[in-house]
Design a protein around this motif. Structure first.
Motif, PDB file in Angstrom:
ATOM      1  N   GLU A   4      57.175  25.535  54.676  1.00  0.00           N
ATOM      2  CA  GLU A   4      56.240  26.333  53.869  1.00  0.00           C
ATOM      3  C   GLU A   4      56.654  26.254  52.402  1.00  0.00           C
ATOM      4  O   GLU A   4      57.812  26.466  52.074  1.00  0.00           O
ATOM      5  CB  GLU A   4      56.283  27.805  54.308  1.00  0.00           C
ATOM      6  N   LEU A   5      55.701  25.969  51.544  1.00  0.00           N
ATOM      7  CA  LEU A   5      55.966  25.961  50.107  1.00  0.00           C
ATOM      8  C   LEU A   5      55.328  27.165  49.444  1.00  0.00           C
ATOM      9  O   LEU A   5      54.320  27.690  49.920  1.00  0.00           O
ATOM     10  CB  LEU A   5      55.380  24.697  49.454  1.00  0.00           C
ATOM     11  N   TYR A  10      57.915  25.092  44.836  1.00  0.00           N
ATOM     12  CA  TYR A  10      57.173  23.827  44.892  1.00  0.00           C
ATOM     13  C   TYR A  10      57.905  22.674  44.197  1.00  0.00           C
ATOM     14  O   TYR A  10      58.116  21.625  44.792  1.00  0.00           O
ATOM     15  CB  TYR A  10      55.768  24.008  44.296  1.00  0.00           C
ATOM     16  N   GLU A  13      61.329  21.729  45.971  1.00  0.00           N
ATOM     17  CA  GLU A  13      61.190  21.187  47.324  1.00  0.00           C
ATOM     18  C   GLU A  13      60.488  19.829  47.364  1.00  0.00           C
ATOM     19  O   GLU A  13      60.529  19.143  48.378  1.00  0.00           O
ATOM     20  CB  GLU A  13      60.422  22.175  48.215  1.00  0.00           C
ATOM     21  N   THR A  14      59.797  19.450  46.275  1.00  0.00           N
ATOM     22  CA  THR A  14      59.013  18.209  46.317  1.00  0.00           C
ATOM     23  C   THR A  14      59.502  17.165  45.318  1.00  0.00           C
ATOM     24  O   THR A  14      58.794  16.215  45.024  1.00  0.00           O
ATOM     25  CB  THR A  14      57.516  18.493  46.052  1.00  0.00           C
ATOM     26  N   VAL A  19      57.196  13.096  49.917  1.00  0.00           N
ATOM     27  CA  VAL A  19      56.823  14.438  50.400  1.00  0.00           C
ATOM     28  C   VAL A  19      55.312  14.509  50.542  1.00  0.00           C
ATOM     29  O   VAL A  19      54.583  14.130  49.617  1.00  0.00           O
ATOM     30  CB  VAL A  19      57.299  15.542  49.423  1.00  0.00           C
ATOM     31  N   ILE A  21      52.309  17.190  50.909  1.00  0.00           N
ATOM     32  CA  ILE A  21      51.998  18.615  50.782  1.00  0.00           C
ATOM     33  C   ILE A  21      50.573  18.830  51.274  1.00  0.00           C
ATOM     34  O   ILE A  21      49.638  18.192  50.782  1.00  0.00           O
ATOM     35  CB  ILE A  21      52.113  19.113  49.322  1.00  0.00           C
ATOM     36  N   ASP A  22      50.420  19.700  52.251  1.00  0.00           N
ATOM     37  CA  ASP A  22      49.115  20.048  52.812  1.00  0.00           C
ATOM     38  C   ASP A  22      48.692  21.368  52.178  1.00  0.00           C
ATOM     39  O   ASP A  22      49.287  22.408  52.447  1.00  0.00           O
ATOM     40  CB  ASP A  22      49.253  20.182  54.335  1.00  0.00           C
ATOM     41  N   THR A  51      55.248  19.287  54.231  1.00  0.00           N
ATOM     42  CA  THR A  51      55.194  20.666  53.746  1.00  0.00           C
ATOM     43  C   THR A  51      53.747  21.135  53.720  1.00  0.00           C
ATOM     44  O   THR A  51      52.821  20.325  53.775  1.00  0.00           O
ATOM     45  CB  THR A  51      55.781  20.766  52.313  1.00  0.00           C
ATOM     46  N   GLN A  52      53.586  22.451  53.604  1.00  0.00           N
ATOM     47  CA  GLN A  52      52.243  23.000  53.450  1.00  0.00           C
ATOM     48  C   GLN A  52      52.282  24.193  52.519  1.00  0.00           C
ATOM     49  O   GLN A  52      53.307  24.865  52.410  1.00  0.00           O
ATOM     50  CB  GLN A  52      51.630  23.362  54.789  1.00  0.00           C
ATOM     51  N   MET A  53      51.154  24.414  51.833  1.00  0.00           N
ATOM     52  CA  MET A  53      51.050  25.556  50.928  1.00  0.00           C
ATOM     53  C   MET A  53      49.723  26.263  51.159  1.00  0.00           C
ATOM     54  O   MET A  53      48.662  25.638  51.111  1.00  0.00           O
ATOM     55  CB  MET A  53      51.140  25.115  49.469  1.00  0.00           C
ATOM     56  N   THR A  61      50.084  26.780  41.718  1.00  0.00           N
ATOM     57  CA  THR A  61      50.296  25.345  41.946  1.00  0.00           C
ATOM     58  C   THR A  61      48.988  24.605  42.220  1.00  0.00           C
ATOM     59  O   THR A  61      48.699  23.613  41.543  1.00  0.00           O
ATOM     60  CB  THR A  61      51.315  25.119  43.076  1.00  0.00           C
TER      61      THR A  61
END
Length: 103
Positions: A4-5, A10, A13-14, A19, A21-22, A51-53, A61
């Motif tokens: 989870e982001l 953000y 982690e990226t 990476v 990101i969803d 990852t997902q946000m 973001t």
């Protein structure tokens, strides 16, 4: 595993490696179809960080990236955005796209 982001973590982690990101939301139908695809790939691939946000919980973001529709998948390599996919992306296609960025 899919991490989870948040707006706060953000960048940290990226910034390294490849990476995905969803960007998603709980009310989004196509997001619910995309999530299992991402979870499967996360199990199968060790060369990509998944990852997902949640765009409802984290507005800064997605806004700074100009994300207007979800699901949007953003692929970063060593901190730079190298690809962006909007709408549902099937597993085989997503796997093929990720292969372009992994060595």
């Amino acid at each position: 595993m899919v991490d989870e982001l948040t707006d706060q973590n953000y960048e940290t982690e990226t910034k390294d490696g490849v990476v995905l990101i969803d960007f998603w939301a709980t009310w989004c139908g196509p997001c619910k179809m995309q999530s299992p695809v991402i979870e499967e790939l996360a199990e199968e691939r060790q060369d990509v960080k998944f990852t997902q946000m949640d765009v409802d919980q984290n507005k800064a973001t997605p806004s700074s990236l100009g994300i207007m529709a979800i699901p949007t998948l953003v692929i970063k390599k060593n901190g730079a955005i190298v690809d962006r996919l909007t709408g549902y992306t099937p597993k085989a296609k997503l796997n093929q796209i990720l292969n372009q960025y992994t060595d």
